[in-house]
Design a protein around this motif. Structure first.
Motif, PDB file in Angstrom:
ATOM      1  N   LEU A  65      10.148   7.217  -0.977  1.00 35.83           N
ATOM      2  CA  LEU A  65       9.953   5.813  -1.353  1.00 35.83           C
ATOM      3  C   LEU A  65       9.217   5.028  -0.270  1.00 35.83           C
ATOM      4  CD1 LEU A  65      13.430   5.076  -3.001  1.00 35.83           C
ATOM      5  CD2 LEU A  65      11.225   5.397  -4.149  1.00 35.83           C
ATOM      6  N   PHE A  66       9.593   5.288   0.989  1.00 34.48           N
ATOM      7  CA  PHE A  66       8.956   4.580   2.087  1.00 34.48           C
ATOM      8  C   PHE A  66       7.470   4.912   2.173  1.00 34.48           C
ATOM      9  CE2 PHE A  66       7.591   4.563   6.550  1.00 34.48           C
ATOM     10  CZ  PHE A  66       7.731   3.212   6.829  1.00 34.48           C
ATOM     11  N   LEU A  67       7.160   6.217   2.154  1.00 39.50           N
ATOM     12  CA  LEU A  67       5.763   6.626   2.264  1.00 39.50           C
ATOM     13  C   LEU A  67       4.937   6.195   1.048  1.00 39.50           C
ATOM     14  CD1 LEU A  67       6.118  10.217   3.789  1.00 39.50           C
ATOM     15  CD2 LEU A  67       5.392   8.121   4.938  1.00 39.50           C
ATOM     16  N   PHE A  68       5.523   6.298  -0.153  1.00 38.02           N
ATOM     17  CA  PHE A  68       4.784   5.896  -1.360  1.00 38.02           C
ATOM     18  C   PHE A  68       4.467   4.397  -1.326  1.00 38.02           C
ATOM     19  CE2 PHE A  68       4.253   4.828  -5.865  1.00 38.02           C
ATOM     20  CZ  PHE A  68       3.348   5.797  -6.245  1.00 38.02           C
ATOM     21  N   TYR A  69       5.421   3.616  -0.852  1.00 37.55           N
ATOM     22  CA  TYR A  69       5.180   2.173  -0.735  1.00 37.55           C
ATOM     23  C   TYR A  69       4.070   1.890   0.282  1.00 37.55           C
ATOM     24  CZ  TYR A  69       5.777  -2.662   0.701  1.00 37.55           C
ATOM     25  OH  TYR A  69       5.545  -3.971   1.032  1.00 37.55           O
ATOM     26  N   MET A  70       4.134   2.582   1.424  1.00 36.76           N
ATOM     27  CA  MET A  70       3.130   2.356   2.460  1.00 36.76           C
ATOM     28  C   MET A  70       1.731   2.739   1.983  1.00 36.76           C
ATOM     29  SD  MET A  70       4.665   0.953   4.956  1.00 36.76           S
ATOM     30  CE  MET A  70       3.381   1.087   6.209  1.00 36.76           C
ATOM     31  N   LEU A  71       1.639   3.819   1.209  1.00 40.31           N
ATOM     32  CA  LEU A  71       0.331   4.294   0.748  1.00 40.31           C
ATOM     33  C   LEU A  71      -0.221   3.479  -0.421  1.00 40.31           C
ATOM     34  CD1 LEU A  71       0.895   8.169   0.976  1.00 40.31           C
ATOM     35  CD2 LEU A  71      -0.569   6.762   2.458  1.00 40.31           C
ATOM     36  N   THR A  72       0.646   2.809  -1.166  1.00 40.53           N
ATOM     37  CA  THR A  72       0.189   2.077  -2.368  1.00 40.53           C
ATOM     38  C   THR A  72       0.326   0.562  -2.238  1.00 40.53           C
ATOM     39  OG1 THR A  72       2.379   2.267  -3.398  1.00 40.53           O
ATOM     40  CG2 THR A  72       0.751   4.001  -3.897  1.00 40.53           C
ATOM     41  N   GLN A  73       0.756   0.071  -1.069  1.00 40.51           N
ATOM     42  CA  GLN A  73       0.994  -1.365  -0.957  1.00 40.51           C
ATOM     43  C   GLN A  73      -0.292  -2.175  -1.120  1.00 40.51           C
ATOM     44  OE1 GLN A  73       2.274  -2.866   2.820  1.00 40.51           O
ATOM     45  NE2 GLN A  73       1.221  -1.280   4.009  1.00 40.51           N
ATOM     46  N   ARG A  74      -1.428  -1.643  -0.653  1.00 37.14           N
ATOM     47  CA  ARG A  74      -2.697  -2.371  -0.814  1.00 37.14           C
ATOM     48  C   ARG A  74      -3.055  -2.529  -2.286  1.00 37.14           C
ATOM     49  NH1 ARG A  74      -7.260   0.125   2.926  1.00 37.14           N
ATOM     50  NH2 ARG A  74      -8.340  -1.687   2.023  1.00 37.14           N
ATOM     51  N   ILE A  75      -2.790  -1.464  -3.071  1.00 33.72           N
ATOM     52  CA  ILE A  75      -3.063  -1.555  -4.514  1.00 33.72           C
ATOM     53  C   ILE A  75      -2.135  -2.559  -5.165  1.00 33.72           C
ATOM     54  CG2 ILE A  75      -3.091  -0.268  -6.683  1.00 33.72           C
ATOM     55  CD1 ILE A  75      -3.779   2.238  -5.087  1.00 33.72           C
ATOM     56  N   ILE A  76      -0.852  -2.499  -4.773  1.00 36.53           N
ATOM     57  CA  ILE A  76       0.131  -3.412  -5.363  1.00 36.53           C
ATOM     58  C   ILE A  76      -0.192  -4.859  -5.007  1.00 36.53           C
ATOM     59  CG2 ILE A  76       2.571  -4.067  -5.355  1.00 36.53           C
ATOM     60  CD1 ILE A  76       3.204  -1.073  -4.848  1.00 36.53           C
ATOM     61  N   LYS A  77      -0.560  -5.096  -3.735  1.00 38.78           N
ATOM     62  CA  LYS A  77      -0.935  -6.445  -3.316  1.00 38.78           C
ATOM     63  C   LYS A  77      -2.172  -6.932  -4.070  1.00 38.78           C
ATOM     64  CE  LYS A  77       1.006  -6.452   1.352  1.00 38.78           C
ATOM     65  NZ  LYS A  77       0.718  -6.526   2.811  1.00 38.78           N
ATOM     66  N   TYR A  78      -3.102  -6.009  -4.343  1.00 37.11           N
ATOM     67  CA  TYR A  78      -4.316  -6.397  -5.074  1.00 37.11           C
ATOM     68  C   TYR A  78      -3.984  -6.776  -6.515  1.00 37.11           C
ATOM     69  CZ  TYR A  78      -9.314  -6.474  -6.082  1.00 37.11           C
ATOM     70  OH  TYR A  78     -10.588  -6.868  -6.425  1.00 37.11           O
ATOM     71  N   PHE A  79      -3.010  -6.077  -7.100  1.00 37.15           N
ATOM     72  CA  PHE A  79      -2.522  -6.492  -8.423  1.00 37.15           C
ATOM     73  C   PHE A  79      -2.022  -7.927  -8.378  1.00 37.15           C
ATOM     74  CE2 PHE A  79      -2.082  -1.975  -9.862  1.00 37.15           C
ATOM     75  CZ  PHE A  79      -2.699  -2.121 -11.085  1.00 37.15           C
ATOM     76  N   SER A  80      -1.290  -8.270  -7.319  1.00 37.17           N
ATOM     77  CA  SER A  80      -0.772  -9.636  -7.170  1.00 37.17           C
ATOM     78  C   SER A  80      -1.914 -10.641  -7.025  1.00 37.17           C
ATOM     79  CB  SER A  80       0.157  -9.716  -5.955  1.00 37.17           C
ATOM     80  OG  SER A  80       1.258  -8.842  -6.101  1.00 37.17           O
ATOM     81  N   VAL A  81      -2.952 -10.259  -6.272  1.00 36.58           N
ATOM     82  CA  VAL A  81      -4.119 -11.139  -6.099  1.00 36.58           C
ATOM     83  C   VAL A  81      -4.795 -11.403  -7.451  1.00 36.58           C
ATOM     84  CG1 VAL A  81      -6.436 -11.288  -5.110  1.00 36.58           C
ATOM     85  CG2 VAL A  81      -4.530 -10.495  -3.700  1.00 36.58           C
ATOM     86  N   LEU A  82      -4.968 -10.340  -8.240  1.00 39.45           N
ATOM     87  CA  LEU A  82      -5.589 -10.492  -9.560  1.00 39.45           C
ATOM     88  C   LEU A  82      -4.717 -11.350 -10.478  1.00 39.45           C
ATOM     89  CD1 LEU A  82      -6.989  -6.894 -10.227  1.00 39.45           C
ATOM     90  CD2 LEU A  82      -8.162  -8.864  -9.265  1.00 39.45           C
ATOM     91  N   SER A  83      -3.420 -11.125 -10.418  1.00 35.57           N
ATOM     92  CA  SER A  83      -2.498 -11.903 -11.249  1.00 35.57           C
ATOM     93  C   SER A  83      -2.540 -13.386 -10.884  1.00 35.57           C
ATOM     94  CB  SER A  83      -1.076 -11.360 -11.089  1.00 35.57           C
ATOM     95  OG  SER A  83      -0.150 -12.127 -11.828  1.00 35.57           O
ATOM     96  N   GLU A  84      -2.551 -13.674  -9.577  1.00 36.47           N
ATOM     97  CA  GLU A  84      -2.627 -15.066  -9.134  1.00 36.47           C
ATOM     98  C   GLU A  84      -3.958 -15.697  -9.542  1.00 36.47           C
ATOM     99  OE1 GLU A  84      -1.979 -15.014  -4.958  1.00 36.47           O
ATOM    100  OE2 GLU A  84       0.120 -14.373  -5.118  1.00 36.47           O
TER     101      GLU A  84
END
Length: 360
Positions: free
Chosen positions: A65-84
């Motif tokens: 979970l820790f590594l998957f979050y670290m590797l995908t956090q940029r994608i997840i944050k970009y989803f938030s940017v698009l949503s905003e």
């Protein structure tokens, strides 16, 4: 062959790396725990197998979970940017643009969001322009209709009260009232035709007609108006016959609009040249005059609805109109398979109507 960047590949790569790293780290940690057990107890390892399995699973899940979050956090944050960004655009801020940071589907999504925002912004600007244009049209039409109507009422009131000195003045009042009534009818006709054009409800009665005869007839009827305003019309008809498939009434309206436009905006020596020529397949009618110098921006707007350059040039009793004449003329030309264009250079205006020959 280079693979195209894809959000699917990004997640797949993150998952594979996470599983591999989690597995290796969990094996290392479980092995370390096993060595500690060997050093701290004399019991057999078999008794601690369930404990090692539980520890290995917990360690694997935590690391995964820790590594998957670290590797995908940029994608997840970009989803938030698009949503905003979509939230901002949805409340009407169409000038906002989301950042394009990736070359995969998310990047394409961001570009599509920006294109959508641009289209909505243009649509909003067009709606504003149309609203302003409609208000200007209402104001202009109210003024343009009121002016001749007031004159007509004034002249009729003078005639009703017999407030004229002699028969000559009586005739002048009648003629002036009639002239104002004709202006009023022209304005109403333009508005009627324009509404039919914009709604697509205009029905043409097309037939084979000689363009030469039509031009000569329109010019003949226009001569009294030209003479009244000291305008010289020079006719240059270079063909004997030009059969075209048109609606003669609407074609006459095009010619009348072009001639009235030349009358309103001609400057000294107030001369309008009318040329009728042809090629193998087309008939060309050109109405040219010298007028005020305009900018490139003004030239580009001449065929736009409601657009007016300014006041008419040194012609009394000639109203500037609603700004629909040239727009109507171009649309009517296109309705009949033709095209109306402008060749402008340093105050010289040449409007050319191009129509295809009709071969019976």
């Amino acid at each position: 062959m280079r693979l195209k960047k894809s959000i699917r590949y990004s997640f797949l790569l993150a998952a594979v790396l996470t599983v591999m790293l989690s597995y290796m780290l969990s094996i290392y940690i479980v092995g370390f725990v096993g060595r500690l057990i060997d050093l701290t107890t004399t019991k057999g390892k078999v008794e601690y197998v369930p404990l090692l399995i539980i520890v290995s699973l917990v360690v694997f899940m935590v690391i995964f979970l820790f590594l998957f979050y670290m590797l995908t956090q940029r994608i997840i944050k970009y989803f938030s940017v698009l949503s905003e960004g979509l939230s901002i655009i949805s409340v009407g801020k169409f000038d906002f643009r989301v950042p394009v940071r990736r070359g995969d589907e998310l990047g394409e999504l961001a570009m599509n969001i920006n294109r959508m925002a641009e289209q909505l912004e243009r649509q909003k600007e067009n709606e504003k322009e149309n609203e302003v244009a409609k208000m200007n049209l209402i104001t202009g039409v109210s003024h343009d209709l009121r002016t001749p109507l007031t004159s007509i009422i004034g002249y009729l009131d003078l005639l009703r009260k017999n407030s004229f000195q002699d028969e000559k003045e009586h005739d002048r009042f009648v003629n002036n009232a009639y002239s104002k009534a004709e202006q009023l009818k022209k304005l109403i006709d333009d508005l009627f035709v324009y509404t039919r054009l914009t709604s697509g409800d205009l029905k043409l009665t097309k037939q084979h007609a000689d363009m030469r005869d039509l031009v000569e007839q329109v010019l003949f009827e226009f001569i009294p108006i030209a003479e009244e305003h000291r305008l010289t019309i020079r006719s240059h008809i270079e063909i004997d016959e030009a059969i075209v498939f048109i609606d003669p009434e609407q074609m006459a309206r095009i010619l009348d609009n072009l001639l009235m436009n030349a009358l309103k905006y001609s400057i000294s020596p107030k001369t309008v040249d009318v040329h009728l020529t042809s090629s193998d397949s087309f008939v060309y009618l050109t109405i040219a005059n010298d007028g005020v110098v305009i900018t490139k921006e003004q030239e580009a707007k001449l065929f736009e609805r409601y657009y007016k350059i300014g006041q008419v040039v040194d012609h009394q009793n000639v109203q500037i109109g609603t700004g629909l004449g040239l727009a109507i003329a171009r649309q009517l030309a296109e309705y009949q398979g033709g095209h109306l264009s402008l060749n402008y250079k340093e105050g010289h205006y040449a409007f050319t109507l191009k129509l295809p020959f009709s071969f019976k």
